[in-house]
Design an enzyme around this catalytic site. Structure first.
Site, PDB file in Angstrom:
ATOM      1  N   ASP A  80      -1.277  -8.336   1.273  1.00 50.33           N
ATOM      2  CA  ASP A  80      -0.079  -8.378   0.436  1.00 50.33           C
ATOM      3  C   ASP A  80       0.291  -9.814   0.096  1.00 50.33           C
ATOM      4  O   ASP A  80       0.572 -10.142  -1.062  1.00 50.33           O
ATOM      5  CB  ASP A  80       1.092  -7.708   1.161  1.00 50.33           C
ATOM      6  N   GLY A 111       0.814  -1.203   0.000  1.00 47.59           N
ATOM      7  CA  GLY A 111       0.000   0.000   0.000  1.00 47.59           C
ATOM      8  C   GLY A 111       0.846   1.250   0.000  1.00 47.59           C
ATOM      9  O   GLY A 111       1.972   1.271   0.498  1.00 47.59           O
ATOM     10  N   SER A 112       0.311   2.319  -0.570  1.00 48.86           N
ATOM     11  CA  SER A 112       1.002   3.607  -0.545  1.00 48.86           C
ATOM     12  C   SER A 112       0.787   4.265   0.815  1.00 48.86           C
ATOM     13  O   SER A 112       0.029   3.788   1.652  1.00 48.86           O
ATOM     14  CB  SER A 112       0.492   4.488  -1.682  1.00 48.86           C
ATOM     15  N   GLY A 113       1.487   5.371   1.024  1.00 47.76           N
ATOM     16  CA  GLY A 113       1.439   6.038   2.312  1.00 47.76           C
ATOM     17  C   GLY A 113       2.686   5.814   3.127  1.00 47.76           C
ATOM     18  O   GLY A 113       2.823   6.346   4.233  1.00 47.76           O
ATOM     19  N   HIS A 114       3.632   5.016   2.569  1.00 50.01           N
ATOM     20  CA  HIS A 114       4.872   4.705   3.293  1.00 50.01           C
ATOM     21  C   HIS A 114       6.087   5.332   2.615  1.00 50.01           C
ATOM     22  O   HIS A 114       7.213   4.916   2.859  1.00 50.01           O
ATOM     23  CB  HIS A 114       5.059   3.187   3.380  1.00 50.01           C
ATOM     24  N   HIS A 144       0.496   1.237   9.834  1.00 54.44           N
ATOM     25  CA  HIS A 144      -0.832   1.645   9.382  1.00 54.44           C
ATOM     26  C   HIS A 144      -1.643   2.192  10.554  1.00 54.44           C
ATOM     27  O   HIS A 144      -2.845   2.402  10.433  1.00 54.44           O
ATOM     28  CB  HIS A 144      -1.588   0.468   8.764  1.00 54.44           C
ATOM     29  N   LYS A 170       6.030  -7.698   2.612  1.00 59.78           N
ATOM     30  CA  LYS A 170       5.842  -7.489   4.045  1.00 59.78           C
ATOM     31  C   LYS A 170       4.696  -8.367   4.541  1.00 59.78           C
ATOM     32  O   LYS A 170       3.752  -8.656   3.801  1.00 59.78           O
ATOM     33  CB  LYS A 170       5.548  -6.017   4.347  1.00 59.78           C
TER      34      LYS A 170
END
Length: 328
Positions: free
Chosen positions: A108, A52-55, A217, A103
């Protein structure tokens, strides 16, 4: 919510456009996908990661010579889909196989496994390794077992160097299986992360509170406490880490201090200084160190601390090898 965005639902698309434009000498985007690939695909085992994006800068910031060949970007805090992952696999396959570095989150793992199976039906050799370096909690939101967090970047770096050196797909899997159990991470949060489409933090802490063990998250940690000094925070985190990787005299470690999004570098260096001092008091040797925002949680305030016990001189050599990426 105050964020420098246009429409909350379009953040990923506009971010990827900006990222690829500013870094177009190093990377490119596969059209109609959220897959970032290196401008030059070398004749070696291809390394693909993502999530996921945001990292940011993970994972696209680590695409380039000596690390990943592709990163697959999901929506914010959401796994990329199997079809997107498959595009990444196909893009980096030079005939020597592809290794997926994933991860430990249920979405995922499921989606990367599905993409792996489809790629194998298309006669591409694919293997997958799972990083589960977070020692804070055994089970939490999104995962069964330990979460994969900032230690994943050290896996990218070491496997990336080994792949560039010419190691085979099977050799890289063996290396990963030796490496991953030696990587241990714990985080601390001073504030929650705000997903743009949600518009408010995922959790709230009072001005005088922090929480140990929070995930990237915003998953729950193991202890909410009154605010502590940097030295006291380090003491708590090293105590937890020492329970799984005894910090005995003469051991050598790589140390990664990772900002979670809103922690100034000034504070990260203060924190690292306390880590170095306390490890020095234990006569533990830091042979590699890195400080900065590498695996963030949007705008969460806090840091994570990763220790990698150096069990092979090759690992240290791989960590020190130069790379050409946006973010390393």
């Amino acid at each position: 919510m105050k964020k420098i965005i246009n429409e909350a639902g379009n953040v990923l698309e506009e971010m990827l456009q900006g990222f690829t434009t500013v870094n177009q000498m190093l990377i490119k985007r596969i059209p109609e996908t959220s897959v970032i690939v290196s401008r030059k695909i070398p004749n070696q085992v291809g390394l693909v990661s993502g999530g996921g994006s945001g990292h940011e800068p993970a994972h696209a910031g680590f695409v380039g010579d000596g690390m990943l060949q592709a990163a697959v970007c999901g929506q914010i805090f959401t796994s990329p889909t199997p079809d997107q992952i498959l595009e990444g696999i196909k893009a980096v396959d030079s005939g020597q196989g592809v290794l997926l570095i994933v991860k430990n989150y249920a979405g995922d793992i499921m989606n990367f496994e599905m993409a792996k199976e489809i790629a194998e039906m298309e006669e591409i050799a694919v293997e997958m390794v799972v990083v589960d370096d977070d020692i804070a909690v055994e089970d939490s939101t999104y995962t069964q077992g330990k979460r994969g967090v900032a230690g994943t970047i050290l896996v990218h770096k070491i496997l990336g160097a080994a792949a560039r050196e010419g190691k085979s797909l099977s050799e890289l899997v063996v290396l990963a299986e030796e490496l991953i159990p030696t990587i241990h991470t714990i985080g601390v949060a001073l504030s929650g992360a705000t997903v743009p489409e949600v518009g408010k933090p995922g959790f709230l802490l009072e001005e005088d509170e922090l929480e140990f063990g929070v995930g990237i998250h915003g998953e729950p940690g193991y202890s909410k406490q009154k605010m502590l000094t940097s030295n006291e925070i380090v003491e708590e985190m090293l105590t937890r880490l020492e329970a799984v990787t005894p910090l005995t005299k003469g051991k050598q470690y790589a140390v990664l201090v990772n900002g979670l999004g809103s922690t100034p570098l000034m504070e990260q260096y203060v924190f690292f200084n306390d880590v170095a001092t306390q490890l020095g008091a234990k006569e533990v040797e830091i042979v590699f160190s890195k400080v900065g925002d590498l695996m963030t949680a949007i705008d969460m305030a806090g840091v994570s601390l990763t220790l990698l016990e150096i069990k092979s001189a090759d690992w240290l050599d791989y960590l020190n090898q130069p790379v050409t990426t946006v973010a390393w």
